[in-house]
Scaffold this active site. Sequence first.
Site, mmCIF file in Angstrom:
data_model
loop_
_atom_site.group_PDB
_atom_site.id
_atom_site.type_symbol
_atom_site.label_atom_id
_atom_site.label_comp_id
_atom_site.label_asym_id
_atom_site.label_seq_id
_atom_site.Cartn_x
_atom_site.Cartn_y
_atom_site.Cartn_z
ATOM 1 N N ASP A 91 0.856 -1.183 0.000
ATOM 2 C CA ASP A 91 0.000 0.000 0.000
ATOM 3 C C ASP A 91 0.896 1.238 0.000
ATOM 4 O OD1 ASP A 91 0.893 0.300 2.591
ATOM 5 O OD2 ASP A 91 -1.052 -0.028 3.533
ATOM 6 N N SER A 92 0.271 2.396 -0.114
ATOM 7 C CA SER A 92 1.042 3.627 -0.283
ATOM 8 C C SER A 92 1.474 4.234 1.039
ATOM 9 C CB SER A 92 0.198 4.652 -1.026
ATOM 10 O OG SER A 92 -0.863 5.092 -0.184
ATOM 11 N N GLY A 93 0.899 3.752 2.134
ATOM 12 C CA GLY A 93 1.148 4.347 3.440
ATOM 13 C C GLY A 93 0.118 5.385 3.824
ATOM 14 N N GLY A 94 -0.629 5.862 2.850
ATOM 15 C CA GLY A 94 -1.580 6.949 3.094
ATOM 16 C C GLY A 94 -2.638 6.599 4.121
ATOM 17 N N PHE A 95 -3.227 5.419 3.985
ATOM 18 C CA PHE A 95 -4.330 5.040 4.873
ATOM 19 C C PHE A 95 -3.864 4.995 6.325
ATOM 20 C CE2 PHE A 95 -6.897 1.857 7.127
ATOM 21 C CZ PHE A 95 -8.149 2.408 6.964
ATOM 22 N N ASP A 145 -2.755 8.194 -1.907
ATOM 23 C CA ASP A 145 -4.032 8.911 -1.901
ATOM 24 C C ASP A 145 -4.354 9.339 -0.488
ATOM 25 O OD1 ASP A 145 -4.539 6.401 -0.809
ATOM 26 O OD2 ASP A 145 -6.548 6.274 -1.640
ATOM 27 N N GLY A 215 -11.316 4.100 0.076
ATOM 28 C CA GLY A 215 -12.213 4.927 0.881
ATOM 29 C C GLY A 215 -13.549 4.285 1.191
ATOM 30 N N ASP A 265 -8.254 -7.197 0.112
ATOM 31 C CA ASP A 265 -7.390 -7.418 1.274
ATOM 32 C C ASP A 265 -8.171 -6.981 2.495
ATOM 33 O OD1 ASP A 265 -6.865 -4.367 0.846
ATOM 34 O OD2 ASP A 265 -6.020 -4.840 2.803
ATOM 35 N N CYS A 303 -12.987 -28.577 6.150
ATOM 36 C CA CYS A 303 -11.812 -27.730 5.921
ATOM 37 C C CYS A 303 -10.535 -28.558 6.033
ATOM 38 C CB CYS A 303 -11.801 -26.597 6.940
ATOM 39 S SG CYS A 303 -10.369 -25.507 6.790
ATOM 40 N N CYS A 305 -7.444 -27.305 6.555
ATOM 41 C CA CYS A 305 -6.362 -26.562 7.221
ATOM 42 C C CYS A 305 -5.819 -27.362 8.403
ATOM 43 C CB CYS A 305 -6.871 -25.190 7.671
ATOM 44 S SG CYS A 305 -7.638 -25.217 9.302
ATOM 45 N N CYS A 308 -8.223 -27.761 11.482
ATOM 46 C CA CYS A 308 -9.391 -28.634 11.337
ATOM 47 C C CYS A 308 -9.007 -30.097 11.161
ATOM 48 C CB CYS A 308 -10.245 -28.161 10.162
ATOM 49 S SG CYS A 308 -10.976 -26.550 10.462
ATOM 50 N N HIS A 334 -6.626 -21.341 9.833
ATOM 51 C CA HIS A 334 -7.981 -21.725 9.426
ATOM 52 C C HIS A 334 -8.692 -20.581 8.699
ATOM 53 C CE1 HIS A 334 -12.084 -23.103 9.298
ATOM 54 N NE2 HIS A 334 -12.409 -21.886 9.766
HETATM 55 ZN ZN LIG Z 1 -9.879 -25.110 8.980
#
Ligand SMILES: [Zn+2]
Length: 366
Positions: A91-95, A145, A215, A265, A303, A305, A308, A334
């Site tokens: 990211d740009s760092g702005g947020f 931004d 935004g 994200d 699942c 993972c 699980c 998970h």
């Molecule tokens: Zn899982």
Amino acid sequence: MSVGFEVLARDGAARRGRLRTAHGEIDTPVFMPVGTAGTVKAMTPEGVAATGARIVLGNTYHLMLRPGAERIGALGGLHLFMNWPHAILTDSGGFQVMSLAARRTIAEAGVTFRSHLDGSLHELTPERSIAIQHLLGADITMALDECTPYPAPREAVESSMELSMRWAERSRRAFRERPGQGIFGILQGGVHSDLRLRSAERVTGIGFDGYAVGGLAIGEGQETTFAVLDATVPALPEDRPRYLMGVGKPADLVGAVMRGIDMFDCVLPTRSGRTAQALTRRGVVNLRNARHADDPAPLDPECACPACVGYSRAYLHHLSRAGEILGSMLLTAHNLQYYADLMAAMRSAIEAGSLSSFAAGFESAA
Ligand SMILES: [Zn+2]
């Protein structure tokens, strides 16, 4: 050739695509785990990759303050530094300047602020943001931004958006082309359709490798987010990836994919994993709840993972009650697997032309 993008299949407004970067290909729609300070919290890079993730996000704000962009650059870039061989979007760092830094001052040139770590003074301009992301070696760089706060008076939203558009031009100019590495522009304009459309016109006029909708998901609610997407996405080029920043809950992802978004994200799956919240196809499961204490069943039998496959709800409950690090690790794994599986299921549904029925089934299961 910067970042390549190909639309492989369509279902309504939704697209099944493929991104090509200097660090590999990424199937879209995709969810990108957030690796804030050069690590996806509570995960090894191998564990992140095991969920199917081939791109993670790095945060310019955190990395510029600690350990420093120049240091990471001298050590060979962020991929090598964090041992992540796949793609990275920064990211740009702005947020985060807006949300974390102290005493910030926004001017035409950029934003000056004091670090939330030690109070040191820093300046982030479009040129500096792009230079930092270059030092990090980002496959996808984001233009700087200003994330307009919500709610805000229309005039404030408009002038903030116009500033972001001027910063977008400067960001684009500062970006140095490299094979497999590209830069995305960011639309602002709050919840006002006309401002969003003007922003879309300006950003696509500058010309970027991809377009982000910024935004949103800052308190306006899902219905409003979707309304902004309905008004905005059709104004974006068909042949470029679209990224909805900071979103979101599983139902947000489904609705946004149906509206033509390709990339997402959010800290939700990782942050939830550290607070004993497991995201499942039947909603959120709080492992701290006493009803799991004697339950030998897995968290989600469907699942694959590590949490699980190898452990019971009773054990995950115990770990969370005892404050054990392994609890955060397993539940983060998970949650990232759940997000990866959800995106994979949507990609298959788009290919099969059945995304609407997938979405209807998803809603009734939640
Ligand atoms: Zn899982």
